[in-house]
Design a protein around this motif. Structure first.
Motif, PDB file in Angstrom:
ATOM      1  N   PHE A 120       9.059   7.292  14.993  1.00 38.77           N
ATOM      2  CA  PHE A 120       7.447   7.322  15.403  1.00 38.77           C
ATOM      3  C   PHE A 120       7.298   5.958  15.655  1.00 38.77           C
ATOM      4  O   PHE A 120       7.603   5.141  14.652  1.00 38.77           O
ATOM      5  CB  PHE A 120       6.549   8.138  14.628  1.00 38.77           C
ATOM      6  N   PRO A 121       6.367   5.545  16.323  1.00 38.79           N
ATOM      7  CA  PRO A 121       6.026   3.948  16.711  1.00 38.79           C
ATOM      8  C   PRO A 121       5.094   3.581  15.671  1.00 38.79           C
ATOM      9  O   PRO A 121       3.767   3.177  16.221  1.00 38.79           O
ATOM     10  CB  PRO A 121       5.871   3.892  18.024  1.00 38.79           C
ATOM     11  N   TYR A 122       5.336   3.239  14.697  1.00 36.12           N
ATOM     12  CA  TYR A 122       4.257   2.620  13.666  1.00 36.12           C
ATOM     13  C   TYR A 122       4.766   1.489  12.975  1.00 36.12           C
ATOM     14  O   TYR A 122       5.957   1.289  12.680  1.00 36.12           O
ATOM     15  CB  TYR A 122       3.459   3.825  12.759  1.00 36.12           C
ATOM     16  N   THR A 123       3.859   0.690  12.219  1.00 32.71           N
ATOM     17  CA  THR A 123       4.412  -0.167  11.481  1.00 32.71           C
ATOM     18  C   THR A 123       3.532   0.038  10.145  1.00 32.71           C
ATOM     19  O   THR A 123       2.136   0.041  10.207  1.00 32.71           O
ATOM     20  CB  THR A 123       4.071  -1.760  11.549  1.00 32.71           C
ATOM     21  N   LEU A 124       4.118  -0.037   8.930  1.00 34.45           N
ATOM     22  CA  LEU A 124       3.399   0.239   7.590  1.00 34.45           C
ATOM     23  C   LEU A 124       3.480  -1.156   6.684  1.00 34.45           C
ATOM     24  O   LEU A 124       4.576  -1.442   6.590  1.00 34.45           O
ATOM     25  CB  LEU A 124       3.676   1.502   6.626  1.00 34.45           C
ATOM     26  N   GLU A 125       2.411  -1.662   6.277  1.00 36.43           N
ATOM     27  CA  GLU A 125       2.404  -2.857   5.862  1.00 36.43           C
ATOM     28  C   GLU A 125       1.794  -2.666   4.423  1.00 36.43           C
ATOM     29  O   GLU A 125       0.932  -1.933   4.404  1.00 36.43           O
ATOM     30  CB  GLU A 125       1.978  -4.050   6.494  1.00 36.43           C
ATOM     31  N   LYS A 126       2.069  -3.469   3.376  1.00 32.74           N
ATOM     32  CA  LYS A 126       1.436  -3.585   2.095  1.00 32.74           C
ATOM     33  C   LYS A 126       1.407  -4.855   1.162  1.00 32.74           C
ATOM     34  O   LYS A 126       2.238  -5.641   1.490  1.00 32.74           O
ATOM     35  CB  LYS A 126       1.780  -2.448   0.976  1.00 32.74           C
ATOM     36  N   LYS A 127       0.263  -5.439   1.041  1.00 30.42           N
ATOM     37  CA  LYS A 127       0.284  -6.694   0.371  1.00 30.42           C
ATOM     38  C   LYS A 127      -0.199  -6.324  -1.006  1.00 30.42           C
ATOM     39  O   LYS A 127      -1.241  -5.469  -1.393  1.00 30.42           O
ATOM     40  CB  LYS A 127      -1.228  -7.490   0.795  1.00 30.42           C
ATOM     41  N   ILE A 128       0.632  -6.895  -1.936  1.00 33.91           N
ATOM     42  CA  ILE A 128       0.719  -6.607  -3.488  1.00 33.91           C
ATOM     43  C   ILE A 128       0.269  -7.915  -4.173  1.00 33.91           C
ATOM     44  O   ILE A 128       0.693  -8.865  -4.022  1.00 33.91           O
ATOM     45  CB  ILE A 128       1.932  -6.043  -4.118  1.00 33.91           C
ATOM     46  N   CYS A 129      -0.907  -7.594  -5.078  1.00 29.42           N
ATOM     47  CA  CYS A 129      -1.386  -8.975  -5.775  1.00 29.42           C
ATOM     48  C   CYS A 129      -1.944  -8.333  -7.235  1.00 29.42           C
ATOM     49  O   CYS A 129      -2.263  -7.187  -7.320  1.00 29.42           O
ATOM     50  CB  CYS A 129      -2.274  -9.822  -5.080  1.00 29.42           C
ATOM     51  N   PHE A 130      -2.256  -9.300  -8.173  1.00 31.91           N
ATOM     52  CA  PHE A 130      -2.835  -8.917  -9.295  1.00 31.91           C
ATOM     53  C   PHE A 130      -4.260  -9.137  -8.958  1.00 31.91           C
ATOM     54  O   PHE A 130      -4.737 -10.053  -8.567  1.00 31.91           O
ATOM     55  CB  PHE A 130      -2.351  -9.949 -10.364  1.00 31.91           C
ATOM     56  N   THR A 131      -5.071  -7.971  -9.495  1.00 30.97           N
ATOM     57  CA  THR A 131      -6.505  -8.044  -9.495  1.00 30.97           C
ATOM     58  C   THR A 131      -7.324  -8.461 -10.792  1.00 30.97           C
ATOM     59  O   THR A 131      -8.474  -8.239 -11.097  1.00 30.97           O
ATOM     60  CB  THR A 131      -7.264  -6.770  -8.980  1.00 30.97           C
ATOM     61  N   GLY A 132      -6.336  -8.796 -11.993  1.00 37.09           N
ATOM     62  CA  GLY A 132      -6.801  -9.086 -13.302  1.00 37.09           C
ATOM     63  C   GLY A 132      -5.619  -8.769 -14.222  1.00 37.09           C
ATOM     64  O   GLY A 132      -4.442  -8.685 -13.795  1.00 37.09           O
ATOM     65  N   ASP A 134      -4.996  -6.892 -16.185  1.00 33.86           N
ATOM     66  CA  ASP A 134      -4.633  -5.586 -16.481  1.00 33.86           C
ATOM     67  C   ASP A 134      -4.521  -4.529 -15.608  1.00 33.86           C
ATOM     68  O   ASP A 134      -4.443  -3.450 -15.340  1.00 33.86           O
ATOM     69  CB  ASP A 134      -5.268  -4.799 -17.645  1.00 33.86           C
ATOM     70  N   SER A 135      -4.288  -5.176 -13.947  1.00 34.90           N
ATOM     71  CA  SER A 135      -4.481  -4.692 -13.038  1.00 34.90           C
ATOM     72  C   SER A 135      -3.715  -5.157 -11.927  1.00 34.90           C
ATOM     73  O   SER A 135      -3.734  -6.365 -11.675  1.00 34.90           O
ATOM     74  CB  SER A 135      -6.041  -4.263 -12.306  1.00 34.90           C
ATOM     75  N   ILE A 136      -2.966  -4.197 -11.144  1.00 34.18           N
ATOM     76  CA  ILE A 136      -2.363  -4.760  -9.897  1.00 34.18           C
ATOM     77  C   ILE A 136      -2.617  -3.662  -8.645  1.00 34.18           C
ATOM     78  O   ILE A 136      -3.049  -2.543  -8.765  1.00 34.18           O
ATOM     79  CB  ILE A 136      -0.913  -4.600 -10.146  1.00 34.18           C
ATOM     80  N   ARG A 137      -2.937  -4.478  -7.328  1.00 35.25           N
ATOM     81  CA  ARG A 137      -3.213  -3.624  -6.205  1.00 35.25           C
ATOM     82  C   ARG A 137      -2.330  -3.845  -5.148  1.00 35.25           C
ATOM     83  O   ARG A 137      -1.800  -4.764  -4.938  1.00 35.25           O
ATOM     84  CB  ARG A 137      -4.991  -4.034  -5.763  1.00 35.25           C
ATOM     85  N   MET A 138      -2.321  -2.552  -4.431  1.00 32.80           N
ATOM     86  CA  MET A 138      -1.468  -2.688  -3.235  1.00 32.80           C
ATOM     87  C   MET A 138      -2.361  -2.239  -2.000  1.00 32.80           C
ATOM     88  O   MET A 138      -2.817  -1.275  -2.131  1.00 32.80           O
ATOM     89  CB  MET A 138      -0.316  -1.459  -3.348  1.00 32.80           C
ATOM     90  N   TYR A 139      -2.704  -3.222  -1.049  1.00 34.77           N
ATOM     91  CA  TYR A 139      -3.483  -3.130   0.006  1.00 34.77           C
ATOM     92  C   TYR A 139      -2.459  -2.602   1.134  1.00 34.77           C
ATOM     93  O   TYR A 139      -1.800  -3.224   1.597  1.00 34.77           O
ATOM     94  CB  TYR A 139      -4.095  -4.386   0.767  1.00 34.77           C
ATOM     95  N   TYR A 140      -2.872  -1.540   1.756  1.00 36.09           N
ATOM     96  CA  TYR A 140      -2.009  -1.027   3.073  1.00 36.09           C
ATOM     97  C   TYR A 140      -2.715  -0.991   4.306  1.00 36.09           C
ATOM     98  O   TYR A 140      -3.990  -0.870   4.421  1.00 36.09           O
ATOM     99  CB  TYR A 140      -1.612   0.491   2.591  1.00 36.09           C
ATOM    100  N   TYR A 303      -6.090   1.309  -0.121  1.00 35.37           N
ATOM    101  CA  TYR A 303      -5.478   0.598  -1.255  1.00 35.37           C
ATOM    102  C   TYR A 303      -5.195   1.589  -2.320  1.00 35.37           C
ATOM    103  O   TYR A 303      -5.605   2.650  -2.469  1.00 35.37           O
ATOM    104  CB  TYR A 303      -6.157  -0.567  -1.648  1.00 35.37           C
ATOM    105  N   ILE A 304      -4.093   1.116  -3.157  1.00 35.76           N
ATOM    106  CA  ILE A 304      -4.026   1.826  -4.524  1.00 35.76           C
ATOM    107  C   ILE A 304      -4.133   0.698  -5.756  1.00 35.76           C
ATOM    108  O   ILE A 304      -3.633  -0.519  -5.559  1.00 35.76           O
ATOM    109  CB  ILE A 304      -2.650   2.270  -4.523  1.00 35.76           C
TER     110      ILE A 304
END
Length: 308
Positions: A120-132, A134-140, A303-304
């Motif tokens: 299927f014609p899609y692109t899935l991206e995620k940006k991963i960074c610490f937000t503190g 004690d926390s890490i976030r994945m932006y999709y 995001y997660i």
């Protein structure tokens, strides 16, 4: 960030004062380890095999590594796409992206990863960074590279270690659950009051608290409502460890749970699945009035966030 090795695979380690997180670009762009540095606790399920259990594209997910945190997209169960121009094209077991290699680069203290669709014609991206500390976030970001709307299911498939007495905490509006898989009392589609379930003997038990290994329990369900608040928490015995998973309810409105008390594959773990739709496949979800889609040439964002 640094390059490392996870079993026989090239990996990337992200680390701050509180968290050590490890990712595999190939396969799956997945998180394979999440460690609380203050307690040494590994949250993500680990397999004992020395070599990573690979599967080819369109392979069987549970015959692969089946551990850590995979992205399930654009389905979980095998099915066929329903709409033109991709009508009747097979949607692979547990989706496409868990078995594909992802591109990656480091930029502005973040790890950027991306993958293009196979069928299927899609692109899935995620940006991963610490937000503190004690926390890490994945932006999709999901991009539709076609002139047609694309219907999909995305679920975060977090296979998390538990101990006896680990408690699942969810928002107050999570009152009823839809059974998907069980070796207990029930069948697919049954609506049950949460957290008081019944076992095969008809005895009531607390589904929000992990039971001893010898019960051999196995139960997957979704909450039968769009969440008002996007989060789920795990509290471990002794209060030494805690994990909170947060997500935006405008684009990820549902939550699935799979409690596995050695009822499957002799594993003792829980799977937390924030998801765009329920029922493990887009066609079945659609029959229940649930559709998630990205518009033609459009984008879909979520995001997660993991807090220890």
């Amino acid at each position: 960030m640094m390059h490392s090795k996870y079993k026989n695979k090239d990996s990337i380690v992200m680390e701050n004062a509180g968290i050590r997180a490890e990712f595999l670009p190939d396969p799956g762009g997945k998180m394979v380890s999440l460690i609380n540095k203050k307690t040494g606790y590994e949250y993500l399920l680990q397999r004992e095999n020395e070599r990573y259990r690979d599967q080819p594209f369109d392979g069987v997910f549970v015959e692969g590594e089946c551990a850590g945190f995979d992205d399930m997209f654009p389905t979980i169960d095998v099915c066929e796409y329903e709409n033109e121009p991709w009508k009747n094209i097979k949607m692979a077991d547990h989706g496409e992206v868990w078995s594909l290699p992802w591109n990656y680069q480091f930029k502005d203290d973040s790890l950027h990863m991306s993958v293009n669709g196979a069928r299927f014609p899609y692109t899935l991206e995620k940006k991963i960074c610490f937000t503190g500390e004690d926390s890490i976030r994945m932006y999709y970001t999901l991009t539709n590279n076609s002139a047609f709307d694309f219907e999909f299911l995305w679920a975060g498939h977090l296979m998390i270690n538990i101990e006896e007495g680990t408690r699942v905490i969810v928002p107050d509006d999570c009152k009823q659950a839809i059974t998907i898989l069980t070796n207990g009392n029930g069948k697919f589609g049954d609506l049950r009051d949460w957290p008081n379930f019944r076992d095969m003997d008809g005895n009531t038990y607390r589904a929000d608290i992990s039971r001893p290994e010898n019960v051999k329990g196995f139960e997957k369900y979704y909450f039968n409502n769009k969440l008002a608040d996007g989060w789920c928490g795990l509290e471990y015995p002794g209060n030494k460890n805690k994990l909170t998973i947060a997500f935006p309810v405008d684009t990820v409105p549902y939550l699935g749970i799979l409690m596995n008390e050695k009822g499957w594959d002799n594993l003792y773990n829980i799977i937390i699945e924030p998801c765009t739709i329920c029922y493990d496949r887009p066609d079945v979800a659609k029959k229940h009035g649930q559709v998630s889609k990205v518009k033609a040439f459009g984008k879909y964002n979520w995001y997660i966030n993991l807090t220890i």
